[in-house]
Design an enzyme around this catalytic site. Sequence first.
Site, PDB file in Angstrom:
ATOM      1  CG  ASP A  44       8.988 -26.062  -3.399  1.00 44.06           C
ATOM      2  OD1 ASP A  44       9.531 -26.087  -2.275  1.00 44.06           O
ATOM      3  OD2 ASP A  44       9.645 -25.947  -4.458  1.00 44.06           O
ATOM      4  CG  HIS A  99       8.650 -14.887  -2.331  1.00 48.22           C
ATOM      5  ND1 HIS A  99       9.412 -15.111  -3.451  1.00 48.22           N
ATOM      6  CD2 HIS A  99       8.967 -13.626  -1.921  1.00 48.22           C
ATOM      7  CE1 HIS A  99      10.163 -14.044  -3.708  1.00 48.22           C
ATOM      8  NE2 HIS A  99       9.924 -13.139  -2.789  1.00 48.22           N
ATOM      9  CB  ALA A 151      11.711 -21.346  -9.239  1.00 46.55           C
ATOM     10  NE  ARG A 160      11.319 -13.403 -13.251  1.00 48.27           N
ATOM     11  CZ  ARG A 160      10.802 -13.736 -12.081  1.00 48.27           C
ATOM     12  NH1 ARG A 160      11.037 -14.931 -11.567  1.00 48.27           N
ATOM     13  NH2 ARG A 160      10.036 -12.897 -11.398  1.00 48.27           N
TER      14      ARG A 160
HETATM   15  P1  CNA Z   1      13.239 -17.759 -11.447  1.00 44.44           P
HETATM   16  O1  CNA Z   1      13.362 -16.317 -11.698  1.00 44.44           O
HETATM   17  O2  CNA Z   1      12.233 -18.564 -12.207  1.00 44.44           O
HETATM   18  O3  CNA Z   1      14.713 -18.374 -11.662  1.00 44.44           O
HETATM   19  C1  CNA Z   1      14.993 -19.717 -11.564  1.00 44.44           C
HETATM   20  C2  CNA Z   1      16.421 -19.918 -12.031  1.00 44.44           C
HETATM   21  O4  CNA Z   1      16.740 -21.285 -11.837  1.00 44.44           O
HETATM   22  C3  CNA Z   1      16.634 -19.597 -13.504  1.00 44.44           C
HETATM   23  O5  CNA Z   1      17.724 -18.698 -13.623  1.00 44.44           O
HETATM   24  C4  CNA Z   1      16.964 -20.954 -14.132  1.00 44.44           C
HETATM   25  O6  CNA Z   1      17.950 -20.868 -15.113  1.00 44.44           O
HETATM   26  C5  CNA Z   1      17.471 -21.743 -12.950  1.00 44.44           C
HETATM   27  N1  CNA Z   1      17.237 -23.172 -13.021  1.00 44.44           N
HETATM   28  C6  CNA Z   1      16.160 -23.838 -13.515  1.00 44.44           C
HETATM   29  N2  CNA Z   1      16.290 -25.151 -13.327  1.00 44.44           N
HETATM   30  C7  CNA Z   1      17.482 -25.335 -12.698  1.00 44.44           C
HETATM   31  C8  CNA Z   1      18.169 -26.486 -12.236  1.00 44.44           C
HETATM   32  N3  CNA Z   1      17.676 -27.724 -12.373  1.00 44.44           N
HETATM   33  N4  CNA Z   1      19.359 -26.308 -11.627  1.00 44.44           N
HETATM   34  C9  CNA Z   1      19.885 -25.061 -11.473  1.00 44.44           C
HETATM   35  N5  CNA Z   1      19.280 -23.947 -11.894  1.00 44.44           N
HETATM   36  C10 CNA Z   1      18.083 -24.085 -12.496  1.00 44.44           C
HETATM   37  O7  CNA Z   1      12.969 -18.078  -9.932  1.00 44.44           O
HETATM   38  P2  CNA Z   1      13.470 -17.328  -8.630  1.00 44.44           P
HETATM   39  O8  CNA Z   1      13.194 -18.263  -7.531  1.00 44.44           O
HETATM   40  O9  CNA Z   1      14.796 -16.734  -8.790  1.00 44.44           O
HETATM   41  O10 CNA Z   1      12.408 -16.143  -8.584  1.00 44.44           O
HETATM   42  C11 CNA Z   1      11.697 -15.957  -7.511  1.00 44.44           C
HETATM   43  C12 CNA Z   1      10.196 -16.316  -7.670  1.00 44.44           C
HETATM   44  C13 CNA Z   1       9.830 -17.603  -8.322  1.00 44.44           C
HETATM   45  C14 CNA Z   1       9.712 -16.476  -6.278  1.00 44.44           C
HETATM   46  O11 CNA Z   1       8.670 -15.577  -6.085  1.00 44.44           O
HETATM   47  C15 CNA Z   1       9.202 -17.905  -6.113  1.00 44.44           C
HETATM   48  O12 CNA Z   1       8.166 -17.952  -5.180  1.00 44.44           O
HETATM   49  C16 CNA Z   1       8.736 -18.253  -7.462  1.00 44.44           C
HETATM   50  N6  CNA Z   1       8.550 -19.697  -7.782  1.00 44.44           N
HETATM   51  C17 CNA Z   1       8.647 -20.675  -6.848  1.00 44.44           C
HETATM   52  C18 CNA Z   1       8.462 -22.010  -7.198  1.00 44.44           C
HETATM   53  C19 CNA Z   1       8.576 -23.105  -6.151  1.00 44.44           C
HETATM   54  O13 CNA Z   1       8.195 -22.876  -5.005  1.00 44.44           O
HETATM   55  N7  CNA Z   1       9.117 -24.267  -6.512  1.00 44.44           N
HETATM   56  C20 CNA Z   1       8.186 -22.360  -8.529  1.00 44.44           C
HETATM   57  C21 CNA Z   1       8.086 -21.320  -9.470  1.00 44.44           C
HETATM   58  C22 CNA Z   1       8.284 -20.000  -9.070  1.00 44.44           C
END
Ligand code: CNA
Length: 255
Positions: free
Chosen positions: A105, A122, A24, A36
């Site tokens: 996305d 996912h 994400a 998160r």
């Molecule tokens: P997560 O657990 O929310 O982790 C995201 C990580 O990214 C965190 O450790 C943040 O510190 C870090 N982060 C946030 N912004 C930035 C940035 N600009 N640059 C660098 N790092 C950053 O998300 P994961 O993807 O690890 O967890 C998996 C889940 C979240 C999956 O099931 C996804 O489907 C799900 N998800 C997807 C989306 C999307 O499709 N854009 C959005 C929200 C959640």
Amino acid sequence: MENKIKKSAALIKKAHNIAVFTGAGVSTESGIPDFRSQGGFWTRFDPDDFTIDKFLSSVETRKRMWKILQEEVLLREAEPNAAHLAIAELEKMGKVKSVITQNIDNLHQKAGNSPSIIFELHGNMNWLICLGCGRRYPVELAKQCATSADDLPECRSCYGILKPDLTFFGEPLPEKAFLNAMLHAQECDLFIVIGSSLLVYPAADIPLYAKRAGAKIVIINISETQQDEIADVIINQSAGKTMTRIMERLKELEK
Ligand code: CNA
Ligand code: ZN
């Protein structure tokens, strides 16, 4: 920081088969919040309400889930940012051979990576899937139903239940995508994690396959991750800014 950028660019220059693994965090700079961090989805909703069992349990729970998903996740317009574009450019340079993503996305496709090398662990929010016959529909079908809160989208051929084509808690990951992700992780010489907390399993197993097979590991994530100890380089900065600087460095090296 400059040293880490240099080191990452040098690893990319040397590599012939890069696997990029995104979460994400690669999309927050496109305006899609992660799950998160502060204010994220799971700080406002209960994961226990998003299981496949809840979805199947009754029309009422299904309606509630559809409403939240439509307002918060589906039908959201976003554009790729500098990090997505850098990954697409690395494919064009012949470096990136796979993009393994936990995101739903569609932004890697929008940025120009070939659909055939994108492995979505996912699912993809642009699609709905029929739980009866497996037929897929564009998400726009749900948009039509959204105008009337009582209507849930249903399959036009078998009248089965339509579900967003996303992996819910309690569901297995899409088998083909997961197998491909594992294979590419084992074959790559450089594995780059961008924007993932590496907390969600089994997706978070994928970097370990790369490590065990001898790949170098670069992690770009604002905060620490669950697997920092396996990385050769860790950059705790934003994905867009970091990838832009790495690409600039790489181009200097390639001159
Ligand atoms: P997560 O657990 O929310 O982790 C995201 C990580 O990214 C965190 O450790 C943040 O510190 C870090 N982060 C946030 N912004 C930035 C940035 N600009 N640059 C660098 N790092 C950053 O998300 P994961 O993807 O690890 O967890 C998996 C889940 C979240 C999956 O099931 C996804 O489907 C799900 N998800 C997807 C989306 C999307 O499709 N854009 C959005 C929200 C959640
Ligand atoms: Zn059907």
